[in-house]
Design a protein around this motif. Structure first.
Motif, PDB file in Angstrom:
ATOM      1  N   VAL A   1       0.849  -1.185   0.000  1.00  0.00           N
ATOM      2  CA  VAL A   1       0.000   0.000   0.000  1.00  0.00           C
ATOM      3  C   VAL A   1       0.889   1.240   0.000  1.00  0.00           C
ATOM      4  O   VAL A   1       1.784   1.371   0.830  1.00  0.00           O
ATOM      5  CB  VAL A   1      -0.937   0.014   1.240  1.00  0.00           C
ATOM      6  CG1 VAL A   1      -1.772   1.273   1.274  1.00  0.00           C
ATOM      7  CG2 VAL A   1      -1.816  -1.224   1.248  1.00  0.00           C
ATOM      8  N   GLN A   2       0.679   2.139  -0.958  1.00  0.00           N
ATOM      9  CA  GLN A   2       1.445   3.381  -1.059  1.00  0.00           C
ATOM     10  C   GLN A   2       0.710   4.507  -0.334  1.00  0.00           C
ATOM     11  O   GLN A   2      -0.495   4.666  -0.498  1.00  0.00           O
ATOM     12  CB  GLN A   2       1.635   3.783  -2.528  1.00  0.00           C
ATOM     13  CG  GLN A   2       2.519   2.865  -3.322  1.00  0.00           C
ATOM     14  CD  GLN A   2       3.986   3.061  -2.999  1.00  0.00           C
ATOM     15  OE1 GLN A   2       4.417   4.103  -2.505  1.00  0.00           O
ATOM     16  NE2 GLN A   2       4.781   2.051  -3.264  1.00  0.00           N
ATOM     17  N   ASP A   3       1.452   5.278   0.454  1.00  0.00           N
ATOM     18  CA  ASP A   3       0.897   6.435   1.143  1.00  0.00           C
ATOM     19  C   ASP A   3       1.668   7.660   0.690  1.00  0.00           C
ATOM     20  O   ASP A   3       2.900   7.611   0.554  1.00  0.00           O
ATOM     21  CB  ASP A   3       1.038   6.250   2.662  1.00  0.00           C
ATOM     22  CG  ASP A   3       0.501   7.443   3.428  1.00  0.00           C
ATOM     23  OD1 ASP A   3      -0.721   7.519   3.611  1.00  0.00           O
ATOM     24  OD2 ASP A   3       1.315   8.301   3.816  1.00  0.00           O
ATOM     25  N   ARG A   4       0.979   8.764   0.459  1.00  0.00           N
ATOM     26  CA  ARG A   4       1.645   9.977  -0.040  1.00  0.00           C
ATOM     27  C   ARG A   4       2.730  10.475   0.897  1.00  0.00           C
ATOM     28  O   ARG A   4       3.698  11.077   0.468  1.00  0.00           O
ATOM     29  CB  ARG A   4       0.629  11.093  -0.283  1.00  0.00           C
ATOM     30  CG  ARG A   4      -0.222  10.833  -1.510  1.00  0.00           C
ATOM     31  CD  ARG A   4      -1.167  11.982  -1.754  1.00  0.00           C
ATOM     32  NE  ARG A   4      -2.186  11.946  -0.687  1.00  0.00           N
ATOM     33  CZ  ARG A   4      -3.083  12.881  -0.495  1.00  0.00           C
ATOM     34  NH1 ARG A   4      -3.122  13.936  -1.262  1.00  0.00           N
ATOM     35  NH2 ARG A   4      -3.966  12.771   0.482  1.00  0.00           N
ATOM     36  N   TYR A   5       2.588  10.274   2.209  1.00  0.00           N
ATOM     37  CA  TYR A   5       3.596  10.741   3.146  1.00  0.00           C
ATOM     38  C   TYR A   5       4.575   9.635   3.528  1.00  0.00           C
ATOM     39  O   TYR A   5       5.777   9.775   3.350  1.00  0.00           O
ATOM     40  CB  TYR A   5       2.932  11.294   4.422  1.00  0.00           C
ATOM     41  CG  TYR A   5       3.958  11.731   5.448  1.00  0.00           C
ATOM     42  CD1 TYR A   5       4.594  12.953   5.328  1.00  0.00           C
ATOM     43  CD2 TYR A   5       4.300  10.910   6.517  1.00  0.00           C
ATOM     44  CE1 TYR A   5       5.546  13.346   6.246  1.00  0.00           C
ATOM     45  CE2 TYR A   5       5.247  11.292   7.444  1.00  0.00           C
ATOM     46  CZ  TYR A   5       5.874  12.510   7.308  1.00  0.00           C
ATOM     47  OH  TYR A   5       6.817  12.889   8.214  1.00  0.00           O
ATOM     48  N   TRP A   6       4.087   8.524   4.064  1.00  0.00           N
ATOM     49  CA  TRP A   6       4.959   7.510   4.645  1.00  0.00           C
ATOM     50  C   TRP A   6       5.768   6.741   3.596  1.00  0.00           C
ATOM     51  O   TRP A   6       6.850   6.251   3.896  1.00  0.00           O
ATOM     52  CB  TRP A   6       4.142   6.514   5.476  1.00  0.00           C
ATOM     53  CG  TRP A   6       3.603   7.156   6.699  1.00  0.00           C
ATOM     54  CD1 TRP A   6       2.299   7.470   6.947  1.00  0.00           C
ATOM     55  CD2 TRP A   6       4.332   7.599   7.851  1.00  0.00           C
ATOM     56  NE1 TRP A   6       2.172   8.072   8.185  1.00  0.00           N
ATOM     57  CE2 TRP A   6       3.417   8.158   8.751  1.00  0.00           C
ATOM     58  CE3 TRP A   6       5.679   7.571   8.209  1.00  0.00           C
ATOM     59  CZ2 TRP A   6       3.788   8.680   9.975  1.00  0.00           C
ATOM     60  CZ3 TRP A   6       6.056   8.087   9.430  1.00  0.00           C
ATOM     61  CH2 TRP A   6       5.113   8.640  10.304  1.00  0.00           C
ATOM     62  N   SER A   7       5.300   6.626   2.393  1.00  0.00           N
ATOM     63  CA  SER A   7       5.984   5.814   1.385  1.00  0.00           C
ATOM     64  C   SER A   7       7.015   6.583   0.566  1.00  0.00           C
ATOM     65  O   SER A   7       7.741   5.997  -0.215  1.00  0.00           O
ATOM     66  CB  SER A   7       4.963   5.188   0.445  1.00  0.00           C
ATOM     67  OG  SER A   7       4.029   4.408   1.176  1.00  0.00           O
ATOM     68  N   LYS A   8       7.089   7.870   0.720  1.00  0.00           N
ATOM     69  CA  LYS A   8       8.018   8.688  -0.100  1.00  0.00           C
ATOM     70  C   LYS A   8       9.225   9.124   0.704  1.00  0.00           C
ATOM     71  O   LYS A   8       9.194   9.387   1.836  1.00  0.00           O
ATOM     72  CB  LYS A   8       7.288   9.920  -0.617  1.00  0.00           C
ATOM     73  CG  LYS A   8       6.027   9.533  -1.351  1.00  0.00           C
ATOM     74  CD  LYS A   8       6.170   9.727  -2.813  1.00  0.00           C
ATOM     75  CE  LYS A   8       4.869   9.443  -3.493  1.00  0.00           C
ATOM     76  NZ  LYS A   8       4.776   8.442  -4.380  1.00  0.00           N
TER      77      LYS A   8
END
Length: 104
Positions: free
Chosen positions: A97-104
């Motif tokens: 699951v990609q998150d705009r904050y945690w995955s970048k």
């Protein structure tokens, strides 16, 4: 946890978990920022752990002592989320699951 967390955000996530658990009354019993991992205990004996495994897999574990000597039973909603299938046919626990904050 199925959200991908970038290496650059691991320390931030550890800090957020630490603050949240302390605010909830948990006592931190072990902290290892370099791994990272964190273990805490609640006044009622509940133990929780945050850890990061291979491939950046973030994991939360919790445990309690036996509530009663009686037999266990099914808890509604316990079945939870279903994981994608791995090439071997079993569950694929790789964060997906990609998150705009945690995955970048």
């Amino acid at each position: 946890m199925r959200t991908k967390v970038s290496k650059g955000k691991m320390a931030k996530l550890l800090s957020v978990v630490d603050r949240t658990w302390r605010a909830a009354g948990f006592k931190i019993v072990q902290a290892r920022p370099k791994l990272p991992s964190l273990s805490a205990a609640a006044p009622d004996g509940c133990i929780v752990k945050f850890s990061v495994g291979g491939f950046g897999q973030v994991r939360f574990d919790a445990g309690v002592g036996a509530i009663s000597p009686g037999r266990g039973f099914h808890v509604e909603g316990e079945e939870g989320d279903t994981f994608p299938k791995a090439p071997n046919g079993g569950p694929d626990y790789t964060p997906d699951v990609q998150d705009r904050y945690w995955s970048k």
